[in-house]
Write an enzyme that holds these catalytic residues in place. Structure first.
Site, PDB file in Angstrom:
ATOM      1  N   GLU A 147       9.092  -1.885   3.653  1.00 53.63           N
ATOM      2  CA  GLU A 147       7.739  -1.491   3.266  1.00 53.63           C
ATOM      3  C   GLU A 147       7.516   0.002   3.454  1.00 53.63           C
ATOM      4  O   GLU A 147       7.853   0.582   4.483  1.00 53.63           O
ATOM      5  CB  GLU A 147       6.674  -2.279   4.046  1.00 53.63           C
ATOM      6  N   GLU A 153       1.569   4.928  10.292  1.00 53.76           N
ATOM      7  CA  GLU A 153       2.179   3.645  10.664  1.00 53.76           C
ATOM      8  C   GLU A 153       3.706   3.701  10.751  1.00 53.76           C
ATOM      9  O   GLU A 153       4.322   2.742  11.199  1.00 53.76           O
ATOM     10  CB  GLU A 153       1.720   2.546   9.702  1.00 53.76           C
ATOM     11  N   ASP A 180       3.050  -1.075  -1.263  1.00 60.08           N
ATOM     12  CA  ASP A 180       1.730  -1.562  -0.876  1.00 60.08           C
ATOM     13  C   ASP A 180       0.713  -0.557  -1.414  1.00 60.08           C
ATOM     14  O   ASP A 180       0.768   0.631  -1.091  1.00 60.08           O
ATOM     15  CB  ASP A 180       1.670  -1.654   0.651  1.00 60.08           C
ATOM     16  N   TYR A 182      -2.380  -0.003  -0.861  1.00 60.02           N
ATOM     17  CA  TYR A 182      -3.223   0.670   0.138  1.00 60.02           C
ATOM     18  C   TYR A 182      -2.519   1.927   0.681  1.00 60.02           C
ATOM     19  O   TYR A 182      -3.122   2.998   0.784  1.00 60.02           O
ATOM     20  CB  TYR A 182      -3.547  -0.301   1.286  1.00 60.02           C
ATOM     21  N   HIS A 183      -1.243   1.779   1.002  1.00 58.07           N
ATOM     22  CA  HIS A 183      -0.484   2.925   1.529  1.00 58.07           C
ATOM     23  C   HIS A 183      -0.198   3.957   0.433  1.00 58.07           C
ATOM     24  O   HIS A 183      -0.261   5.158   0.678  1.00 58.07           O
ATOM     25  CB  HIS A 183       0.830   2.451   2.150  1.00 58.07           C
ATOM     26  N   HIS A 206       2.450  -5.498  -2.238  1.00 56.42           N
ATOM     27  CA  HIS A 206       1.187  -5.840  -1.565  1.00 56.42           C
ATOM     28  C   HIS A 206       0.017  -5.244  -2.326  1.00 56.42           C
ATOM     29  O   HIS A 206      -0.003  -4.037  -2.590  1.00 56.42           O
ATOM     30  CB  HIS A 206       1.153  -5.246  -0.150  1.00 56.42           C
ATOM     31  N   ARG A 212      -8.950  -1.861   2.531  1.00 57.25           N
ATOM     32  CA  ARG A 212      -8.326  -3.144   2.864  1.00 57.25           C
ATOM     33  C   ARG A 212      -9.321  -4.303   2.855  1.00 57.25           C
ATOM     34  O   ARG A 212      -9.115  -5.315   3.519  1.00 57.25           O
ATOM     35  CB  ARG A 212      -7.571  -3.090   4.210  1.00 57.25           C
ATOM     36  N   GLU A 241      -3.161  -8.575   0.727  1.00 58.75           N
ATOM     37  CA  GLU A 241      -3.226  -8.323   2.165  1.00 58.75           C
ATOM     38  C   GLU A 241      -4.577  -7.690   2.473  1.00 58.75           C
ATOM     39  O   GLU A 241      -4.938  -6.686   1.860  1.00 58.75           O
ATOM     40  CB  GLU A 241      -2.091  -7.371   2.553  1.00 58.75           C
TER      41      GLU A 241
END
Ligand code: MN
Length: 297
Positions: A147, A153, A180, A182-183, A206, A212, A241
């Site tokens: 990921e 993170e 993902d 969001y990232h 994701h 989120r 997610e």
């Protein structure tokens, strides 16, 4: 066709028998194809019980985890590497036992905010450990998804192109890039372009939104994201997610910074995400046909 899934933390905080049964039943009831089961602590999962619940509900599963400081395979510390490899192999074993197809998440480093950048040696150590774990995973037909997460993170994979390079260095057909949205919204210059450039290396996806919470209620151009996903030809799992302080507890709440409650009703949130994802995929598929429907006679 992409299998559509939902992260178990939309439903439940832990994985007791009651939590497992409820999360799986609710996932099936909403109409998802699969549930993503977090395995931060693989030993806490009763694989046989989980597999029976999945069979009963008629849905599939994937699994995800992030390593911690003590199991950080990018640390260039041999003891941590050994513990990290053992943790990853334990996660693969439990995933195999409950019937998962993918083990994804922050497998390449600790899941934490680092105070310093990673090192070339650390990345190389991570590559070597993942090569060994990939062999174990391949024996159970499990794909690993690395990921790509934001800078707060992890310090190893923050962009899709870094993950493509990491997959090339690992050189195993069952190690793929896990993106993902969001990232990507935090780190990529162009989300659509990054998805297209990941190409065949993409193995897990994701969805979510900028905060989120509910899909479409944030600031990400999700229509553009799904157009890129469809255009790329990606056919793997797409999992929703979302985190709310109503469900997520420590230590995850602290690592992810879940301070706000973005929803109250798991069922409403999940049902909306499934409907929204299906609508976006359908719209993107239709948009793809625009060229062939626009020929001048
Ligand atoms: Mn994610």
């Amino acid at each position: 066709m992409n299998k559509l899934g939902v992260h178990a933390l939309v439903w439940e905080k832990g994985w007791s028998h009651d939590e497992c049964a409820r999360a799986i039943a609710n996932t099936a009831k909403v109409g998802f194809d699969l549930i993503e089961i977090p395995a931060l602590d693989p030993a806490s999962i009763d694989a046989d019980f989980t597999r029976k619940q999945l069979e009963q509900a008629g849905i599939g599963a994937t699994s995800s985890l992030g390593l911690d400081a003590d199991t950080d395979i990018s640390s260039n510390d041999r003891e941590k590497e050994k513990r990290g490899q053992a943790r990853l192999e334990a996660a693969v074993a439990v995933a195999r036992d409950f019937g998962a197809t993918h083990v994804c998440g922050i497998l390449e480093s600790a899941f934490q905010k680092y105070a310093v950048p990673t090192t070339a040696e650390g990345v190389q150590r991570s590559v070597e450990v993942l090569q060994r774990v990939a062999e174990v995973a391949a024996r159970s037909n499990i794909t690993l998804g690395l990921e790509v997460v934001n800078r707060y993170e992890s310090n190893v994979l923050n962009t899709a192109s870094q993950a493509v390079e990491m997959c090339k260095r690992i050189g195993a057909p069952n190690v793929k890039v896990h993106l993902d949205v969001y990232h990507m919204n935090i780190e990529e210059s162009d989300i659509g372009q990054a998805i297209l450039e990941t190409g065949d290396h993409l193995g897990y996806f994701h969805t979510g939104d900028s905060h989120r919470g509910y899909m479409g209620s944030g600031s990400i151009d999700l229509a553009g994201v799904f157009r890129a996903v469809v255009k790329s030809g990606y056919a793997g799992p797409i999992t929703f997610e979302s985190f709310s302080s109503r469900i997520v507890g420590q230590p995850l709440e602290g690592i992810l910074g879940i301070w706000r409650n973005l929803w109250e009703d798991s069922h409403d949130l999940a049902a909306h995400a499934l409907m929204y994802t299906k609508a976006q995929l359908k719209a993107a598929q239709e948009a793809q046909k625009q060229a062939e429907r626009s020929r001048l006679l």
